[in-house]
Design an enzyme around this catalytic site. Structure first.
Site, PDB file in Angstrom:
ATOM      1  N   SER A 266     -19.717 -18.240  21.408  1.00 54.85           N
ATOM      2  CA  SER A 266     -19.052 -17.444  22.437  1.00 54.85           C
ATOM      3  C   SER A 266     -18.238 -18.332  23.376  1.00 54.85           C
ATOM      4  O   SER A 266     -17.400 -19.089  22.909  1.00 54.85           O
ATOM      5  CB  SER A 266     -20.116 -16.632  23.173  1.00 54.85           C
ATOM      6  OG  SER A 266     -19.546 -15.486  23.704  1.00 54.85           O
ATOM      7  N   HIS A 409     -21.723  -9.607  18.203  1.00 56.14           N
ATOM      8  CA  HIS A 409     -21.382 -10.870  18.842  1.00 56.14           C
ATOM      9  C   HIS A 409     -22.526 -11.880  18.747  1.00 56.14           C
ATOM     10  O   HIS A 409     -23.667 -11.534  19.022  1.00 56.14           O
ATOM     11  CB  HIS A 409     -21.079 -10.571  20.310  1.00 56.14           C
ATOM     12  CG  HIS A 409     -20.508 -11.719  21.057  1.00 56.14           C
ATOM     13  ND1 HIS A 409     -19.268 -12.224  20.784  1.00 56.14           N
ATOM     14  CD2 HIS A 409     -21.007 -12.456  22.068  1.00 56.14           C
ATOM     15  CE1 HIS A 409     -19.016 -13.227  21.602  1.00 56.14           C
ATOM     16  NE2 HIS A 409     -20.064 -13.391  22.395  1.00 56.14           N
TER      17      HIS A 409
HETATM   18  C1  GCU Z   1     -17.641 -12.352  27.764  1.00 56.15           C
HETATM   19  C2  GCU Z   1     -16.248 -12.920  27.697  1.00 56.15           C
HETATM   20  C3  GCU Z   1     -15.979 -13.633  26.382  1.00 56.15           C
HETATM   21  C4  GCU Z   1     -17.059 -14.654  26.160  1.00 56.15           C
HETATM   22  C5  GCU Z   1     -18.410 -14.005  26.235  1.00 56.15           C
HETATM   23  C6  GCU Z   1     -19.603 -14.956  26.134  1.00 56.15           C
HETATM   24  O1  GCU Z   1     -17.752 -11.317  26.855  1.00 56.15           O
HETATM   25  O2  GCU Z   1     -15.354 -11.859  27.869  1.00 56.15           O
HETATM   26  O3  GCU Z   1     -14.719 -14.253  26.419  1.00 56.15           O
HETATM   27  O4  GCU Z   1     -16.869 -15.289  24.916  1.00 56.15           O
HETATM   28  O5  GCU Z   1     -18.559 -13.363  27.482  1.00 56.15           O
HETATM   29  O6  GCU Z   1     -19.488 -16.134  26.385  1.00 56.15           O
HETATM   30  O7  GCU Z   1     -20.665 -14.457  25.845  1.00 56.15           O
END
Ligand code: GCU
Length: 431
Positions: A266, A409
């Protein structure tokens, strides 16, 4: 799903399956509509990584490496992540645990405090290192950048209890914080790899106003209150911390520092991409669900955009201030994610995404990988070699790798099959 939370959704999801993908995506985030309709993505032209700033084409690997590559690094520094200083002269490694047997004798464990400056009361990070006990030669190693303290990243009671940032922006003992999925270190050791991990919050906190508590504060000039518009945000600081971990690993005789891969999920997926692009000592990169600001094309209006990422209530502090200027003018952004991937050439990079993680735009990551292909080919390496996006569960593991799991995710346990295969293909030497 709420995108308002400041704390990474990957914290909830790292290394385990989770249910957030089942909920419908938010239509509006930070007051900005989110597009999930392929028909409304818009048309765009990507900047050509193989044309020099003076307009001349790049026709050979030497011109790429010596001229074009440095131009692109500078564009990312100036416009997205921010410039960083080198290591400080006062930096010290305190190996506070040297050679302890761990995991039923399978590993040798070391723990190192990395003091970022001569002032030992200033910020420091704990680096946890395992090497296979049976190794007779320096081993390749996976260096992980974690949302958790080291003691919560692995299943080993011998690891020092770290401290993490709590929701109230104060540090608390890791043992009192929520524990998430753990990494299966033994699997890596059995495959002949070492494993190391650091906690990102040891380097710089992940919240607005965190500047005074992290490494960036160490490098402010007298009288300077904030980094300049082209100076580091938190992601560049975390990437800088990975480079400092590698500085230590270069001194560790059990580790082959020329075969160190980095892994992050992420926002930490964004971080490992930039760390690998900026510091060519890293031998390979595995970026999980890095999305916008990572491997997903910014010019594609799908899922998160620069505008969402840099909205004042969200994550502007993770980037240099200049990045926000492209929120409404993405067509003027001098780079895009395919150029970030191109900076990793000729080194292997694996993008892992999820077919339900629409916010991170898995297709935008695939298209960036396709568009980085010509640079990989120019330096004699293999891009994805297809413009057909593979369905979930179908890995492409070339020098550029792409693997989309069925799900949302983050990283799920089965992703590790691909991670390990990719590491073995690219970093293992025939015995
Ligand atoms: C949020 C953010 C993302 C990021 C994510 C994370 O969703 O919008 O850009 O990658 O957090 O780090 O979990």
């Amino acid at each position: 799903m709420s995108f308002k939370r400041r704390w990474p959704i990957a914290i909830l999801s790292c290394y385990t399956a989770y249910g957030q993908a089942d909920r419908p995506p938010a239509a509006v985030v930070a007051g900005i509509p989110v597009n999930y309709d392929e028909a409304r993505v818009g048309t765009y032209t990507l900047p050509d990584p193989l044309v020099l700033a003076n307009g001349k084409p790049v026709r050979d690997a030497k011109t790429w490496t010596e001229k074009r590559r440095p131009e692109i690094v500078q564009l990312f520094e100036e416009n997205q992540y921010g410039r960083v200083p080198g290591r400080s002269l006062g930096m010290r490694f305190d190996v506070f645990e040297k050679d302890t047997s761990a995991f039923d004798g399978k590993a040798i464990r070391r723990q190192v405090a990395v003091y970022f400056s001569a002032d030992k009361s200033g910020p420091k990070m704990d680096l946890l290192v395992y090497v296979p006990a049976v190794a007779t030669k320096p081993v390749p190693l996976l260096l992980n950048l974690s949302f958790s303290a080291n003691s919560n990243t692995v299943n080993d009671a011998g690891v020092k209890d770290g401290e993490v940032w709590g929701p109230d922006k104060k540090k608390l003992p890791a043992s009192k914080s929520r524990a998430f999925g753990k990494i299966d270190v033994v699997r890596l050791l059995d495959a002949g790899f070492g494993f190391a991990t650091i906690y990102y919050g040891d380097i710089d906190p992940d919240f607005a106003g965190g500047l005074p508590y992290g490494v960036r504060a160490l490098f402010l000039k007298p009288g300077q209150a904030q980094p300049a518009e082209n100076e580091w945000g938190a992601i560049a600081a975390w990437a800088w911390g990975l480079s400092r971990a590698l500085d230590y690993l270069e001194t560790d005789k059990a580790v082959d520092a020329k075969r160190v891969a980095i892994l992050g999920v992420s926002r930490l997926g964004k971080t490992v991409l930039w760390a690998g692009a900026h510091d060519t000592r890293f031998a390979a990169v595995i970026a999980s669900c890095s999305g916008e600001g990572g491997a997903a094309l910014s010019r594609r209006n799908y899922g998160e955009t620069i505008a969402h990422l840099t909205a004042p209530a969200r994550f502007p502090y993770q980037f240099c201030a200049n990045y926000g200027k492209f929120a409404e003018h993405v067509d003027q952004f001098p780079v895009d994610a395919h150029m970030l991937l191109a900076l990793l050439a000729p080194r292997p990079v694996l993008l892992q995404t999820g077919d339900k993680d629409l916010w991170s735009d898995p297709k935008g990551e695939f298209l960036a990988a396709v568009a980085a292909g010509p640079v990989y080919r120019l330096v004699g390496k293999q891009g994805l070699d297809t413009e057909q996006m593979p369905p979930a569960g179908t890995p492409i593991l070339h020098d550029i790798g792409y693997y989309m799991h069925a799900g949302g995710h983050g990283t799920i346990p089965s992703d590790w099959d691909q991670f390990l295969k990719f590491l073995q293909m690219h970093l293992q030497r025939p015995s």
